[in-house]
Design a protein around this motif. Structure first.
Motif, mmCIF file in Angstrom:
data_model
loop_
_atom_site.group_PDB
_atom_site.id
_atom_site.type_symbol
_atom_site.label_atom_id
_atom_site.label_comp_id
_atom_site.label_asym_id
_atom_site.label_seq_id
_atom_site.Cartn_x
_atom_site.Cartn_y
_atom_site.Cartn_z
ATOM 1 N N MET A 16 0.897 -1.185 0.265
ATOM 2 C CA MET A 16 -0.153 -0.425 -0.024
ATOM 3 C C MET A 16 0.718 1.393 -0.097
ATOM 4 O O MET A 16 0.861 2.045 -0.976
ATOM 5 N N ILE A 17 2.113 1.153 0.929
ATOM 6 C CA ILE A 17 2.577 2.337 1.347
ATOM 7 C C ILE A 17 3.522 3.095 0.183
ATOM 8 O O ILE A 17 3.585 4.043 -0.618
ATOM 9 N N PHE A 18 4.115 2.066 -0.450
ATOM 10 C CA PHE A 18 5.171 1.947 -1.574
ATOM 11 C C PHE A 18 4.434 1.544 -3.268
ATOM 12 O O PHE A 18 5.510 1.660 -3.805
ATOM 13 N N HIS A 98 15.375 5.250 0.764
ATOM 14 C CA HIS A 98 15.674 5.771 1.902
ATOM 15 C C HIS A 98 14.142 5.642 2.143
ATOM 16 O O HIS A 98 13.704 6.029 0.730
ATOM 17 N N ILE A 99 13.275 5.714 2.627
ATOM 18 C CA ILE A 99 12.290 5.743 3.296
ATOM 19 C C ILE A 99 12.455 7.270 4.073
ATOM 20 O O ILE A 99 13.314 7.432 4.925
ATOM 21 N N SER A 131 11.678 13.637 -5.203
ATOM 22 C CA SER A 131 12.148 14.442 -6.764
ATOM 23 C C SER A 131 13.166 13.363 -6.902
ATOM 24 O O SER A 131 13.522 12.510 -7.329
ATOM 25 N N ILE A 132 13.897 14.082 -5.763
ATOM 26 C CA ILE A 132 15.117 13.031 -5.934
ATOM 27 C C ILE A 132 15.169 11.729 -5.344
ATOM 28 O O ILE A 132 15.959 10.896 -5.800
ATOM 29 N N GLY A 133 14.329 11.593 -3.993
ATOM 30 C CA GLY A 133 14.089 9.784 -3.867
ATOM 31 C C GLY A 133 13.281 8.804 -5.177
ATOM 32 O O GLY A 133 13.932 8.190 -4.817
ATOM 33 N N THR A 136 16.322 7.185 -6.507
ATOM 34 C CA THR A 136 16.528 5.759 -6.957
ATOM 35 C C THR A 136 15.659 5.237 -5.994
ATOM 36 O O THR A 136 15.589 4.298 -4.781
ATOM 37 N N LYS A 137 14.459 4.500 -6.267
ATOM 38 C CA LYS A 137 13.435 4.085 -5.825
ATOM 39 C C LYS A 137 13.349 4.204 -4.993
ATOM 40 O O LYS A 137 12.362 3.032 -4.078
#
Length: 189
Positions: A16-18, A98-99, A131-133, A136-137
């Protein structure tokens, strides 16, 4: 409680979150929020950056009520430290998945009370992190209390307690329920 059943619930929460790079999650109460984030952080192998603006989670960790996970970097940003911390975080998330948990959005706004256009500034910071995240997914998870911000392509999750059961509900952009997950066996407390 069977470990396989709990693992299945955790996998459904992660799904759900990802499913989007940006998620907002609202809660009925701060204690449920704190334990939910703790459970999420302790069950994933992805490095987590926790920006604790309301200091509740930090208090639980500092008083040893909750242990700090090895994959957790816990920060208590302030107006004085934000710019340096933002540069450091952007560098980290540009290199590795990262999260990022922003707890809470109201606390984030509070450190910019002297800024004339705080809302735009906060939205810009959030979108920069997303955007930066994305490169790296990575994912950004906003704890928003009961206030809602609307950003396209953002999951909106609600964690509620009804009777003695917890439910995590995923809403789409039209505010329609996409899915509901009963968390009764998640062992939040």
């Amino acid at each position: 409680m069977h470990k396989n059943h709990q693992t299945g619930i955790i996998e459904k929460i992660q799904e759900m979150i990802f499913s989007q790079s940006l998620n907002s999650i609202s809660f009925d109460d701060a204690i449920t929020k704190t334990y939910f984030f703790h459970k999420l952080i302790s069950t994933i192998d992805i490095p987590t950056i926790y920006l604790d603006f309301d200091l509740l989670y930090s208090g639980y960790v500092a008083s040893n009520i909750l242990p700090q996970s090895e994959n957790l970097r816990l920060y208590q940003p302030s107006e004085q430290t934000w710019n340096t911390l933002l540069v450091q975080i952007l560098d980290e998330i540009s290199k590795e998945q990262h999260i990022i948990i922003i707890d809470s959005l109201n606390g984030f706004y509070n450190i910019f009370t002297n800024e004339k256009d705080a809302g735009r500034l906060i939205n810009s910071f959030i979108m920069l992190l997303v955007s930066i995240g994305q490169k790296t997914k990575g994912w950004v998870l906003l704890a928003i209390g009961r206030h809602v911000i609307e950003i396209n392509k953002m999951n909106r999750l609600v964690l509620q307690k009804q009777d003695s059961e917890f439910y995590l509900t995923l809403f789409d952009q039209n505010n329609s329920k996409k899915s509901i997950l009963k968390l009764s066996h998640l062992d939040l407390f």
